[in-house]
Design a protein around this motif. Structure first.
Motif, PDB file in Angstrom:
ATOM      1  N   GLU A  44       0.828  -1.193   0.000  1.00  0.00           N
ATOM      2  CA  GLU A  44       0.000   0.000   0.000  1.00  0.00           C
ATOM      3  C   GLU A  44       0.872   1.257   0.000  1.00  0.00           C
ATOM      4  OE1 GLU A  44      -3.930  -1.730   2.342  1.00  0.00           O
ATOM      5  OE2 GLU A  44      -2.798  -0.055   3.169  1.00  0.00           O
ATOM      6  N   ARG A  45       0.277   2.349  -0.460  1.00  0.00           N
ATOM      7  CA  ARG A  45       0.989   3.623  -0.449  1.00  0.00           C
ATOM      8  C   ARG A  45       1.247   4.033   1.000  1.00  0.00           C
ATOM      9  NH1 ARG A  45      -0.922   8.060  -4.694  1.00  0.00           N
ATOM     10  NH2 ARG A  45      -0.545   6.203  -5.970  1.00  0.00           N
ATOM     11  N   GLU A  46       2.448   4.518   1.250  1.00  0.00           N
ATOM     12  CA  GLU A  46       2.906   4.802   2.611  1.00  0.00           C
ATOM     13  C   GLU A  46       3.287   6.270   2.742  1.00  0.00           C
ATOM     14  OE1 GLU A  46       6.629   3.286   5.476  1.00  0.00           O
ATOM     15  OE2 GLU A  46       6.662   2.968   3.309  1.00  0.00           O
ATOM     16  N   PHE A  47       2.924   6.882   3.868  1.00  0.00           N
ATOM     17  CA  PHE A  47       3.327   8.250   4.154  1.00  0.00           C
ATOM     18  C   PHE A  47       4.822   8.292   4.460  1.00  0.00           C
ATOM     19  CE2 PHE A  47       3.295  12.485   5.638  1.00  0.00           C
ATOM     20  CZ  PHE A  47       4.011  12.518   6.820  1.00  0.00           C
ATOM     21  N   VAL A  48       5.509   9.266   3.853  1.00  0.00           N
ATOM     22  CA  VAL A  48       6.950   9.426   4.079  1.00  0.00           C
ATOM     23  C   VAL A  48       7.239  10.691   4.881  1.00  0.00           C
ATOM     24  CG1 VAL A  48       9.186   9.749   2.965  1.00  0.00           C
ATOM     25  CG2 VAL A  48       7.516   8.157   1.967  1.00  0.00           C
ATOM     26  N   ALA A  49       6.779  11.834   4.384  1.00  0.00           N
ATOM     27  CA  ALA A  49       7.077  13.101   5.043  1.00  0.00           C
ATOM     28  C   ALA A  49       6.123  14.172   4.546  1.00  0.00           C
ATOM     29  CB  ALA A  49       8.515  13.533   4.783  1.00  0.00           C
ATOM     30  N   ALA A  50       5.936  15.210   5.369  1.00  0.00           N
ATOM     31  CA  ALA A  50       5.087  16.323   4.976  1.00  0.00           C
ATOM     32  C   ALA A  50       5.607  17.603   5.587  1.00  0.00           C
ATOM     33  CB  ALA A  50       3.639  16.091   5.407  1.00  0.00           C
ATOM     34  N   ILE A  51       5.244  18.733   4.955  1.00  0.00           N
ATOM     35  CA  ILE A  51       5.674  20.033   5.444  1.00  0.00           C
ATOM     36  C   ILE A  51       4.577  21.054   5.196  1.00  0.00           C
ATOM     37  CG2 ILE A  51       6.838  20.597   3.252  1.00  0.00           C
ATOM     38  CD1 ILE A  51       8.979  22.067   4.985  1.00  0.00           C
ATOM     39  N   ARG A  52       4.301  21.866   6.199  1.00  0.00           N
ATOM     40  CA  ARG A  52       3.390  22.990   6.020  1.00  0.00           C
ATOM     41  C   ARG A  52       4.154  24.088   5.280  1.00  0.00           C
ATOM     42  NH1 ARG A  52      -1.609  23.493   5.641  1.00  0.00           N
ATOM     43  NH2 ARG A  52      -1.491  25.637   6.406  1.00  0.00           N
ATOM     44  N   ASP A  90      13.730   0.976   0.980  1.00  0.00           N
ATOM     45  CA  ASP A  90      13.251   2.290   0.537  1.00  0.00           C
ATOM     46  C   ASP A  90      12.876   2.286  -0.934  1.00  0.00           C
ATOM     47  OD1 ASP A  90      15.797   3.733   2.609  1.00  0.00           O
ATOM     48  OD2 ASP A  90      13.641   3.637   3.045  1.00  0.00           O
ATOM     49  N   THR A  91      13.158   1.196  -1.622  1.00  0.00           N
ATOM     50  CA  THR A  91      12.818   1.097  -3.039  1.00  0.00           C
ATOM     51  C   THR A  91      11.314   1.221  -3.238  1.00  0.00           C
ATOM     52  OG1 THR A  91      14.744  -0.263  -3.568  1.00  0.00           O
ATOM     53  CG2 THR A  91      12.851  -0.421  -5.058  1.00  0.00           C
ATOM     54  N   ALA A  92      10.916   2.173  -4.074  1.00  0.00           N
ATOM     55  CA  ALA A  92       9.487   2.438  -4.301  1.00  0.00           C
ATOM     56  C   ALA A  92       9.350   3.532  -5.344  1.00  0.00           C
ATOM     57  CB  ALA A  92       8.814   2.877  -3.006  1.00  0.00           C
ATOM     58  N   VAL A  93       8.121   3.746  -5.779  1.00  0.00           N
ATOM     59  CA  VAL A  93       7.794   4.953  -6.527  1.00  0.00           C
ATOM     60  C   VAL A  93       7.408   6.013  -5.506  1.00  0.00           C
ATOM     61  CG1 VAL A  93       6.285   6.016  -8.225  1.00  0.00           C
ATOM     62  CG2 VAL A  93       7.029   3.640  -8.532  1.00  0.00           C
ATOM     63  N   TYR A  94       8.037   7.167  -5.607  1.00  0.00           N
ATOM     64  CA  TYR A  94       7.797   8.262  -4.667  1.00  0.00           C
ATOM     65  C   TYR A  94       6.907   9.306  -5.334  1.00  0.00           C
ATOM     66  CZ  TYR A  94      11.166   6.441  -1.353  1.00  0.00           C
ATOM     67  OH  TYR A  94      11.809   5.651  -0.425  1.00  0.00           O
ATOM     68  N   GLY A 116       1.527  14.134  -8.019  1.00  0.00           N
ATOM     69  CA  GLY A 116       2.421  14.086  -9.157  1.00  0.00           C
ATOM     70  C   GLY A 116       2.391  12.708  -9.800  1.00  0.00           C
ATOM     71  N   GLN A 117       3.207  12.553 -10.837  1.00  0.00           N
ATOM     72  CA  GLN A 117       3.200  11.307 -11.593  1.00  0.00           C
ATOM     73  C   GLN A 117       4.084  10.232 -10.959  1.00  0.00           C
ATOM     74  OE1 GLN A 117       5.078  13.863 -12.286  1.00  0.00           O
ATOM     75  NE2 GLN A 117       7.116  12.992 -12.693  1.00  0.00           N
ATOM     76  N   GLY A 118       4.931  10.627 -10.045  1.00  0.00           N
ATOM     77  CA  GLY A 118       5.796   9.673  -9.356  1.00  0.00           C
ATOM     78  C   GLY A 118       7.184   9.589  -9.969  1.00  0.00           C
ATOM     79  N   THR A 119       8.146   9.254  -9.134  1.00  0.00           N
ATOM     80  CA  THR A 119       9.515   9.046  -9.592  1.00  0.00           C
ATOM     81  C   THR A 119      10.059   7.796  -8.894  1.00  0.00           C
ATOM     82  OG1 THR A 119      11.698  10.082  -9.891  1.00  0.00           O
ATOM     83  CG2 THR A 119      10.540  10.574  -7.834  1.00  0.00           C
ATOM     84  N   GLN A 120      10.733   6.948  -9.670  1.00  0.00           N
ATOM     85  CA  GLN A 120      11.200   5.661  -9.157  1.00  0.00           C
ATOM     86  C   GLN A 120      12.516   5.834  -8.401  1.00  0.00           C
ATOM     87  OE1 GLN A 120       9.842   2.350  -9.480  1.00  0.00           O
ATOM     88  NE2 GLN A 120      11.463   1.895  -7.988  1.00  0.00           N
ATOM     89  N   VAL A 121      12.566   5.256  -7.221  1.00  0.00           N
ATOM     90  CA  VAL A 121      13.803   5.169  -6.442  1.00  0.00           C
ATOM     91  C   VAL A 121      14.107   3.692  -6.225  1.00  0.00           C
ATOM     92  CG1 VAL A 121      14.887   5.608  -4.216  1.00  0.00           C
ATOM     93  CG2 VAL A 121      13.490   7.385  -5.306  1.00  0.00           C
ATOM     94  N   THR A 122      15.289   3.288  -6.630  1.00  0.00           N
ATOM     95  CA  THR A 122      15.711   1.901  -6.465  1.00  0.00           C
ATOM     96  C   THR A 122      17.017   1.868  -5.694  1.00  0.00           C
ATOM     97  OG1 THR A 122      14.671   1.288  -8.566  1.00  0.00           O
ATOM     98  CG2 THR A 122      16.275  -0.252  -7.629  1.00  0.00           C
ATOM     99  N   VAL A 123      17.027   1.126  -4.589  1.00  0.00           N
ATOM    100  CA  VAL A 123      18.215   1.013  -3.748  1.00  0.00           C
ATOM    101  C   VAL A 123      18.713  -0.421  -3.827  1.00  0.00           C
ATOM    102  CG1 VAL A 123      19.197   1.368  -1.469  1.00  0.00           C
ATOM    103  CG2 VAL A 123      17.254   2.768  -2.233  1.00  0.00           C
ATOM    104  N   SER A 124      19.919  -0.582  -4.304  1.00  0.00           N
ATOM    105  CA  SER A 124      20.491  -1.921  -4.455  1.00  0.00           C
ATOM    106  C   SER A 124      21.307  -2.285  -3.212  1.00  0.00           C
ATOM    107  CB  SER A 124      21.375  -1.987  -5.692  1.00  0.00           C
ATOM    108  OG  SER A 124      22.467  -1.100  -5.561  1.00  0.00           O
ATOM    109  N   SER A 125      21.327  -3.570  -2.909  1.00  0.00           N
ATOM    110  CA  SER A 125      22.053  -4.033  -1.716  1.00  0.00           C
ATOM    111  C   SER A 125      23.486  -4.387  -2.044  1.00  0.00           C
ATOM    112  CB  SER A 125      21.330  -5.238  -1.127  1.00  0.00           C
ATOM    113  OG  SER A 125      21.226  -6.257  -2.096  1.00  0.00           O
TER     114      SER A 125
END
Length: 125
Positions: A44-52, A90-94, A116-125
Motif C-alpha cells: 500500500e501507499r505509505e506516508f513518508v514526510a510532509a511540510i506545512r 526504501d525502493t518504491a515509486v515516490y 504528481g506522476q511519481g519518480t522511481q527510487v531503487t536502492v540496491s544491496s
C-alpha cells in the motif's frame, strides 16, 4: 490547474543518498501542506514526510525518521526530499502530493487532492 512534477529518482547503492524535487504550479501554495508518499510493488501507499508551506512544520513516517528530511523553497515553489542512508526497503515509486483543504498538517493520503506522476527510487544491496 495544480500540477506537481517530481524529479530526482534513480538507482543508488545501499547507504547512499538521493534528493527528490517536486515543483508545483497553478496556484499559490502558501496555505498548503506538501507531502511525499511512496508505494513499493505489492504494498500500500505509505506516508513518508510532509511540510506545512507556511511555518515549515514537518512530520515523518517512522521508517524514515532520522534519515530523510523534507524542505521547501518558497521562491521556486519546490519541495525537496533529502534521502540519506538509503536501504533496499526504501525502493518504491515516490509521489509528491498537495493538500489545500486544511490549515493543519495531515498524513493520510486520503486528505491529499493533488498528486504528481511519481519518480522511481531503487536502492540496491
Amino acid at each position: 490547474q495544480v500540477q506537481l512534477v517530481e524529479s530526482g529518482g534513480g538507482l543508488v547503492q545501499a547507504g547512499g543518498s538521493l534528493r527528490l524535487s517536486c515543483v508545483g504550479s497553478g496556484r499559490s501554495f502558501s496555505s498548503s501542506t506538501m507531502a511525499w508518499f511512496r508505494q513499493a510493488p505489492g504494498k500500500e501507499r505509505e506516508f513518508v514526510a510532509a511540510i506545512r508551506w507556511s511555518g515549515g512544520r514537518t512530520a515523518y513516517g517512522d521508517s524514515v525518521k532520522g534519515r530523510f528530511a523534507i524542505s521547501r523553497d518558497n521562491a521556486k515553489n519546490t519541495v525537496y526530499l533529502q534521502m540519506n542512508s538509503l536501504k533496499p526497503e526504501d525502493t518504491a515509486v515516490y509521489y509528491c502530493a498537495a493538500d489545500f483543504s486544511a490549515w493543519v498538517l495531515r498524513t493520510s493520503q486520503n486528505e491529499y487532492n493533488y498528486w504528481g506522476q511519481g519518480t522511481q527510487v531503487t536502492v540496491s544491496s
